[in-house]
Write a protein that holds these residues in place. Structure first.
Motif, PDB file in Angstrom:
ATOM      1  N   SER A 233      41.677  41.832  24.959  1.00 45.97           N
ATOM      2  CA  SER A 233      42.836  41.038  24.564  1.00 45.97           C
ATOM      3  C   SER A 233      43.220  40.012  25.618  1.00 45.97           C
ATOM      4  O   SER A 233      43.863  39.006  25.307  1.00 45.97           O
ATOM      5  N   LEU A 234      42.828  40.263  26.849  1.00 48.28           N
ATOM      6  CA  LEU A 234      43.078  39.320  27.934  1.00 48.28           C
ATOM      7  C   LEU A 234      41.959  38.295  28.049  1.00 48.28           C
ATOM      8  O   LEU A 234      42.219  37.091  28.174  1.00 48.28           O
ATOM      9  N   VAL A 235      40.710  38.730  27.963  1.00 46.03           N
ATOM     10  CA  VAL A 235      39.563  37.869  28.264  1.00 46.03           C
ATOM     11  C   VAL A 235      39.150  37.000  27.070  1.00 46.03           C
ATOM     12  O   VAL A 235      38.958  35.786  27.205  1.00 46.03           O
ATOM     13  N   GLU A 236      38.995  37.609  25.899  1.00 48.46           N
ATOM     14  CA  GLU A 236      38.431  36.881  24.759  1.00 48.46           C
ATOM     15  C   GLU A 236      39.253  35.673  24.318  1.00 48.46           C
ATOM     16  O   GLU A 236      38.681  34.636  23.957  1.00 48.46           O
ATOM     17  N   PRO A 237      40.586  35.729  24.327  1.00 47.29           N
ATOM     18  CA  PRO A 237      41.352  34.551  23.894  1.00 47.29           C
ATOM     19  C   PRO A 237      41.149  33.319  24.764  1.00 47.29           C
ATOM     20  O   PRO A 237      41.344  32.200  24.279  1.00 47.29           O
ATOM     21  N   ILE A 238      40.772  33.480  26.026  1.00 51.18           N
ATOM     22  CA  ILE A 238      40.574  32.314  26.887  1.00 51.18           C
ATOM     23  C   ILE A 238      39.431  31.455  26.359  1.00 51.18           C
ATOM     24  O   ILE A 238      39.544  30.226  26.281  1.00 51.18           O
ATOM     25  N   LEU A 296      43.083  45.185  40.448  1.00 52.51           N
ATOM     26  CA  LEU A 296      42.072  44.504  41.256  1.00 52.51           C
ATOM     27  C   LEU A 296      42.327  44.724  42.741  1.00 52.51           C
ATOM     28  O   LEU A 296      41.387  44.939  43.519  1.00 52.51           O
ATOM     29  N   ARG A 297      43.573  44.670  43.127  1.00 44.22           N
ATOM     30  CA  ARG A 297      43.893  44.892  44.543  1.00 44.22           C
ATOM     31  C   ARG A 297      43.531  46.324  44.957  1.00 44.22           C
ATOM     32  O   ARG A 297      43.092  46.557  46.087  1.00 44.22           O
ATOM     33  N   GLN A 298      43.716  47.271  44.038  1.00 41.40           N
ATOM     34  CA  GLN A 298      43.326  48.648  44.324  1.00 41.40           C
ATOM     35  C   GLN A 298      41.825  48.762  44.568  1.00 41.40           C
ATOM     36  O   GLN A 298      41.384  49.636  45.312  1.00 41.40           O
ATOM     37  N   ARG A 299      41.054  47.889  43.940  1.00 38.19           N
ATOM     38  CA  ARG A 299      39.610  47.875  44.107  1.00 38.19           C
ATOM     39  C   ARG A 299      39.163  47.006  45.286  1.00 38.19           C
ATOM     40  O   ARG A 299      37.984  46.739  45.457  1.00 38.19           O
ATOM     41  N   GLY A 300      40.103  46.519  46.066  1.00 41.12           N
ATOM     42  CA  GLY A 300      39.750  45.678  47.198  1.00 41.12           C
ATOM     43  C   GLY A 300      39.419  44.251  46.819  1.00 41.12           C
ATOM     44  O   GLY A 300      38.729  43.545  47.557  1.00 41.12           O
ATOM     45  N   ALA A 302      41.533  41.575  46.311  1.00 37.50           N
ATOM     46  CA  ALA A 302      42.767  40.792  46.423  1.00 37.50           C
ATOM     47  C   ALA A 302      42.503  39.300  46.268  1.00 37.50           C
ATOM     48  O   ALA A 302      43.306  38.577  45.662  1.00 37.50           O
ATOM     49  N   ASP A 303      41.391  38.802  46.825  1.00 35.15           N
ATOM     50  CA  ASP A 303      41.093  37.373  46.727  1.00 35.15           C
ATOM     51  C   ASP A 303      40.820  36.956  45.285  1.00 35.15           C
ATOM     52  O   ASP A 303      41.241  35.873  44.847  1.00 35.15           O
ATOM     53  N   LEU A 304      40.135  37.799  44.550  1.00 37.06           N
ATOM     54  CA  LEU A 304      39.880  37.517  43.142  1.00 37.06           C
ATOM     55  C   LEU A 304      41.189  37.520  42.358  1.00 37.06           C
ATOM     56  O   LEU A 304      41.429  36.635  41.527  1.00 37.06           O
ATOM     57  N   ALA A 305      42.037  38.502  42.608  1.00 33.82           N
ATOM     58  CA  ALA A 305      43.339  38.558  41.935  1.00 33.82           C
ATOM     59  C   ALA A 305      44.145  37.304  42.225  1.00 33.82           C
ATOM     60  O   ALA A 305      44.783  36.729  41.330  1.00 33.82           O
ATOM     61  N   ARG A 306      44.113  36.853  43.481  1.00 31.36           N
ATOM     62  CA  ARG A 306      44.862  35.661  43.868  1.00 31.36           C
ATOM     63  C   ARG A 306      44.310  34.419  43.168  1.00 31.36           C
ATOM     64  O   ARG A 306      45.070  33.560  42.703  1.00 31.36           O
ATOM     65  N   ALA A 307      42.990  34.310  43.076  1.00 29.53           N
ATOM     66  CA  ALA A 307      42.382  33.148  42.422  1.00 29.53           C
ATOM     67  C   ALA A 307      42.740  33.096  40.938  1.00 29.53           C
ATOM     68  O   ALA A 307      43.012  32.026  40.384  1.00 29.53           O
ATOM     69  N   ILE A 308      42.755  34.242  40.259  1.00 29.79           N
ATOM     70  CA  ILE A 308      43.131  34.288  38.842  1.00 29.79           C
ATOM     71  C   ILE A 308      44.588  33.879  38.660  1.00 29.79           C
ATOM     72  O   ILE A 308      44.918  33.074  37.778  1.00 29.79           O
ATOM     73  N   GLU A 309      45.457  34.399  39.484  1.00 29.25           N
ATOM     74  CA  GLU A 309      46.882  34.054  39.412  1.00 29.25           C
ATOM     75  C   GLU A 309      47.084  32.560  39.619  1.00 29.25           C
ATOM     76  O   GLU A 309      47.853  31.906  38.895  1.00 29.25           O
ATOM     77  N   GLY A 352      35.765  37.248  33.862  1.00 30.10           N
ATOM     78  CA  GLY A 352      34.507  37.961  33.677  1.00 30.10           C
ATOM     79  C   GLY A 352      34.101  38.714  34.939  1.00 30.10           C
ATOM     80  O   GLY A 352      33.628  39.852  34.884  1.00 30.10           O
ATOM     81  N   LYS A 353      34.303  38.095  36.079  1.00 32.60           N
ATOM     82  CA  LYS A 353      34.008  38.755  37.357  1.00 32.60           C
ATOM     83  C   LYS A 353      34.968  39.919  37.611  1.00 32.60           C
ATOM     84  O   LYS A 353      34.601  40.930  38.200  1.00 32.60           O
ATOM     85  N   ALA A 354      36.202  39.753  37.148  1.00 35.68           N
ATOM     86  CA  ALA A 354      37.159  40.851  37.277  1.00 35.68           C
ATOM     87  C   ALA A 354      36.711  42.056  36.460  1.00 35.68           C
ATOM     88  O   ALA A 354      36.859  43.204  36.899  1.00 35.68           O
ATOM     89  N   MET A 355      36.159  41.821  35.271  1.00 39.63           N
ATOM     90  CA  MET A 355      35.664  42.922  34.455  1.00 39.63           C
ATOM     91  C   MET A 355      34.531  43.656  35.168  1.00 39.63           C
ATOM     92  O   MET A 355      34.468  44.893  35.163  1.00 39.63           O
ATOM     93  N   LYS A 356      33.642  42.912  35.789  1.00 39.34           N
ATOM     94  CA  LYS A 356      32.543  43.538  36.536  1.00 39.34           C
ATOM     95  C   LYS A 356      33.080  44.338  37.716  1.00 39.34           C
ATOM     96  O   LYS A 356      32.601  45.432  38.004  1.00 39.34           O
ATOM     97  N   ALA A 357      34.087  43.777  38.385  1.00 35.81           N
ATOM     98  CA  ALA A 357      34.658  44.475  39.541  1.00 35.81           C
ATOM     99  C   ALA A 357      35.291  45.795  39.143  1.00 35.81           C
ATOM    100  O   ALA A 357      35.340  46.741  39.944  1.00 35.81           O
ATOM    101  N   LEU A 358      35.778  45.872  37.901  1.00 36.76           N
ATOM    102  CA  LEU A 358      36.431  47.086  37.415  1.00 36.76           C
ATOM    103  C   LEU A 358      35.510  47.941  36.556  1.00 36.76           C
ATOM    104  O   LEU A 358      35.958  48.896  35.917  1.00 36.76           O
ATOM    105  N   ASP A 359      34.219  47.567  36.516  1.00 34.86           N
ATOM    106  CA  ASP A 359      33.208  48.336  35.776  1.00 34.86           C
ATOM    107  C   ASP A 359      33.527  48.423  34.292  1.00 34.86           C
ATOM    108  O   ASP A 359      33.395  49.485  33.664  1.00 34.86           O
ATOM    109  N   ILE A 360      33.940  47.291  33.712  1.00 33.39           N
ATOM    110  CA  ILE A 360      34.293  47.250  32.291  1.00 33.39           C
ATOM    111  C   ILE A 360      33.232  46.493  31.515  1.00 33.39           C
ATOM    112  O   ILE A 360      32.869  45.368  31.863  1.00 33.39           O
TER     113      ILE A 360
END
Length: 370
Positions: A233-238, A296-300, A302-309, A352-360
């Motif tokens: 619901s987050l990724v596909e609409p983009i 994402l921050r829990q997975r280390g 933080a830079d990816l989370a910041r870039a998305i924001e 998409g990279k966030a999904m990989k980072a979270l093993d989704i």
């Protein structure tokens, strides 16, 4: 709430070179990575996003149904203006929840009945013309909508009835226009209310899952199905926004655009829809205390989370000056619209990279083949 971004970061976030620079950001140190608390994310999203959004949609749809009744009782320009605004409010509420293409909204194809779009073969227009040709004493009841095509049960058909150039003349005429508009608005309100009640009744069950599959997920540490649906619901609409809501309209250049391919072009809400879509996606990302950003921050990451924001903020900055109507923006803001599609592409890659980072693994895209 309007987000501000550090403009000094724009060169690293826009254009092809951004992809290489961002690649360095998102593969940082994961030494401090922690397990992801999907249950907290799911519960917060259900109670803070899903239920309030569907409640809002149901409330606005009820207001639209009431406005349409008043319009048929007193078919004048003021009543039409009031009903058109009620339509825009309902459309906006739907755009704030339309990314959630799972759960009760999919029962009996209610998602397609609410908004059958894109309609590349003009099925809705043809079906609506056939309905408008029916005798003036025709009844548009539950049986009619049970038999009718999904293309004339919801927002697109109602938009044609309310926003066509001769809408008032036709509503005041002896045909079925006003009664059909009233019936569609009532049907839309009924569906919205049913979806909200279903989420209230079934949300906890959907959240927890059931059966062997849920037990296997818990034992293996796999991502819960509910969480995967939320990530879709987050990724596909983009991608949908970029490819279908913008690029399909922008065509091959400023002199070869396709205005009538735009979503909600008659009600002049195409860009307003996109802003609402992105605000809803941002809410799924940001959360309150258990958003995807925190995961994402829990997975280390933080830079990816910041870039998305930062990219959500960038898109907000790009879209705000363009108004509500994509058709109007085509004439004077074509370059800005192209820049927006590039920002959407980068955001899509980041997510998409966030999904990989979270093993989704998102799997099948439910929007493919629309």
């Amino acid at each position: 709430m309007k987000h501000r971004i550090n403009t000094s970061l724009l060169p690293t976030l826009v254009g092809a070179s951004a992809l290489f620079l961002l690649a360095g950001l998102i593969h940082g140190n994961r030494a401090a990575a922690q397990s992801v608390d999907w249950q907290a994310y799911n519960e917060e999203t259900l109670h803070a996003d899903i239920l309030p959004a569907y409640a809002h949609f149901a409330s606005e749809a009820q207001g639209l149904a009431e406005a349409s009744i008043a319009l048929c009782q007193q078919p004048d320009s003021d009543s039409l203006a009031h009903t058109r605004q009620a339509y825009r409010d309902t459309l906006n509420a739907w755009q704030g929840v339309s990314h959630l293409q799972f759960g009760p909204v999919t029962y009996l194809m209610r998602n397609y009945s609410i908004q059958f779009w894109p309609d590349r073969k003009s099925i809705g227009r043809k079906q609506l013309q056939a309905a408008l040709a029916l005798p003036a004493d025709s009844t548009f009841d539950g049986e009619f909508f049970h038999q009718a095509s999904v293309s004339i049960k919801g927002l697109p058909a109602l938009e044609q009835l309310l926003f066509r150039a001769d809408a008032l003349d036709r509503i005041q005429g002896s045909g079925v226009d006003c009664h059909l508009a009233q019936a569609i608005a009532g049907n839309l309100s009924a569906m919205a209310g049913e979806i909200y009640r279903d989420w209230q009744a079934q949300g906890k069950r959907l959240l927890s899952g059931s059966g062997d599959a849920a037990e296997d997920e818990a034992e293996s540490g796999a991502v819960p199905a509910f969480s995967v649906d939320l990530m879709k619901s987050l990724v596909e609409p983009i991608e949908l926004i970029r490819d279908t809501k913008l690029l399909a309209v922008l065509g091959k250049g400023a002199n070869s655009t396709y205005p009538h391919r735009a979503e909600s072009w008659m009600s002049e809400q195409s860009l307003a829809n996109i802003r609402t879509n992105l605000h809803a996606a941002h809410a799924l990302f940001k959360g309150d205390s258990a958003g995807l950003e925190q995961l994402l921050r829990q997975r280390g990451e933080a830079d990816l989370a910041r870039a998305i924001e930062q990219h959500f903020a960038l898109l907000d900055e790009q879209l705000q000056p363009l108004g509500d109507s994509l058709v109007q923006a085509l004439d004077s803001h074509y370059a800005e619209l192209i820049a927006t599609t590039e920002s959407l592409k980068t955001l899509d890659l980041l997510l998409g990279k966030a999904m990989k980072a979270l093993d989704i693994q998102l799997g099948f895209n439910s929007r493919d083949g629309d």
